[in-house]
Design a protein around this motif. Structure first.
Motif, mmCIF file in Angstrom:
data_model
loop_
_atom_site.group_PDB
_atom_site.id
_atom_site.type_symbol
_atom_site.label_atom_id
_atom_site.label_comp_id
_atom_site.label_asym_id
_atom_site.label_seq_id
_atom_site.Cartn_x
_atom_site.Cartn_y
_atom_site.Cartn_z
ATOM 1 N N THR A 31 0.791 -1.127 0.045
ATOM 2 C CA THR A 31 -0.136 -0.033 -0.077
ATOM 3 C C THR A 31 0.749 1.168 -0.202
ATOM 4 N N LEU A 32 2.006 1.107 0.669
ATOM 5 C CA LEU A 32 2.766 2.395 0.738
ATOM 6 C C LEU A 32 3.508 2.605 -0.667
ATOM 7 N N GLN A 120 -16.994 4.284 11.129
ATOM 8 C CA GLN A 120 -16.292 4.187 12.535
ATOM 9 C C GLN A 120 -15.476 3.050 12.489
ATOM 10 N N LEU A 121 -15.579 1.919 11.466
ATOM 11 C CA LEU A 121 -14.739 0.699 11.563
ATOM 12 C C LEU A 121 -13.423 1.197 11.055
ATOM 13 N N TRP A 131 -8.660 -2.435 5.373
ATOM 14 C CA TRP A 131 -9.627 -2.344 4.601
ATOM 15 C C TRP A 131 -9.634 -0.913 3.859
ATOM 16 N N TRP A 132 -8.976 0.096 4.177
ATOM 17 C CA TRP A 132 -8.518 1.198 3.484
ATOM 18 C C TRP A 132 -7.740 0.888 2.559
ATOM 19 N N ALA A 133 -6.868 0.088 3.041
ATOM 20 C CA ALA A 133 -5.591 -0.296 1.535
ATOM 21 C C ALA A 133 -6.270 -0.984 0.661
ATOM 22 N N PHE A 138 -15.715 3.476 2.879
ATOM 23 C CA PHE A 138 -16.100 3.835 4.388
ATOM 24 C C PHE A 138 -17.432 4.794 4.032
ATOM 25 N N MET A 139 -18.391 4.561 4.802
ATOM 26 C CA MET A 139 -19.635 5.598 4.627
ATOM 27 C C MET A 139 -20.165 5.935 6.011
ATOM 28 N N LYS A 140 -20.480 7.272 5.992
ATOM 29 C CA LYS A 140 -20.879 7.791 7.188
ATOM 30 C C LYS A 140 -22.659 7.893 6.925
#
Length: 298
Positions: A31-32, A120-121, A131-133, A138-140
């Motif tokens: 990811t980096l 929040q997760l 998960w981000w990688a 992600f939803m608010k």
């Protein structure tokens, strides 16, 4: 021979934790590189590497289920799947065990399942960054009262969906959506006055937005029905070997051409047609669950 209960659950926890650490380190390293060199060629190299690391982690966890439990997986209709496809996967949602079940059934048979997650997760240790990688969106979630006060909040999730789907166009993907929006409980079922015996009411908007954003980039919908004949289990139940059987039915559905690129938010007539279509699918699913439970319909 299955391990005794006092050893099985803590040992499974230790092994999953160790495997998570072992997979997260190379995941973050790739990811980096992807973040520091935001070039199309770099993304094309890094994306399958990231998916492969995630699939290795899922494969290890799935093998643990086979080693530590005697759970039987009864699977129907999963014969013609493609690991390089582009799917929208929809399913009923009964508990957190649904996720390892779906991962065990589909790992390396279709592209990596990517879920729309609550914002929040992101703060879950290690997993949030993983998960981000992996480009999990992600939803608010905003209450109706908040949206009524600030209508622009409703548009932010739509834009987040569009951004996620734009990234998904570049890779084989399985976009996962639990259509009910929350886990089934008897209290929620009663509170909704759901017309279905085993399901909450479906929320059609999320699916419509994905179809709008990805257009013809999706080849089919995989309609998945998960049933636990002995009741909805917890993670502890799974690794304590208290889940005798899991039934999973997979049905591939074509995407109606009229739903591609339609405006669910602003076109009331289309919104009504789409909801009728979604409710019909949910009625079929409810009848299927009754059959899998051995309950007479009618």
């Amino acid at each position: 021979m299955p391990l005794s209960l006092w050893l099985r659950v803590p040992l499974a926890t230790v092994l999953i934790s160790a495997s998570t650490l072992a997979h997260v380190v190379p995941l973050f390293a790739v990811t980096l590189v992807k973040a520091l060199l935001p070039l199309r060629l770099v993304r094309r190299i890094c994306n399958p590497m990231l998916a492969g690391i995630a699939e290795s982690w899922i494969g290890f966890n799935s093998r643990l289920i086979g080693v530590f439990t005697r759970t039987r997986f009864m699977i129907e209709g999963d014969h013609d799947l493609h690991s390089d496809g582009h799917y929208l996967v929809i399913a009923n949602h009964q508990g957190w065990v649904d996720i390892p079940v779906l991962q065990k059934v589909f790992n390396r048979r279709i592209p990596l399942l990517r879920f729309f997650l609550k914002s929040q997760l992101f703060w879950v240790p290690l997993m949030g960054l993983a998960w981000w990688a992996l480009d999990f969106p992600f939803m608010k979630r905003h209450s109706r009262e908040a949206v009524a006060r600030r209508p622009e909040l409703a548009g932010r999730d739509i834009e987040a969906t569009r951004r996620a789907c734009a990234r998904f166009r570049e890779i084989p993907v399985s976009v996962m959506n639990f259509v009910e929006g929350t886990r089934f409980t008897e209290a929620k079922h009663a509170g909704q006055e759901s017309p279905y015996r085993f399901l909450l009411r479906p929320k059609a908007g999320g699916i419509a937005f994905v179809l709008d954003a990805m257009g013809e980039g999706l080849q089919a919908i995989l309609d998945v029905t998960v049933v636990y004949p002995n009741g909805r289990p917890s993670f502890a139940d799974l690794f304590a070997d208290r889940v005798g059987e899991v039934s999973v039915n997979v049905r591939e559905r074509p995407i109606p051409a009229e739903f591609i690129g339609a405006d669910y938010q602003n076109d009331a007539a289309f919104r009504e047609r789409f909801q009728i279509w979604m409710n019909a699918i949910w009625a079929e699913k409810d009848a299927l669950i009754a059959r899998l439970h051995g309950v007479e319909v009618g």
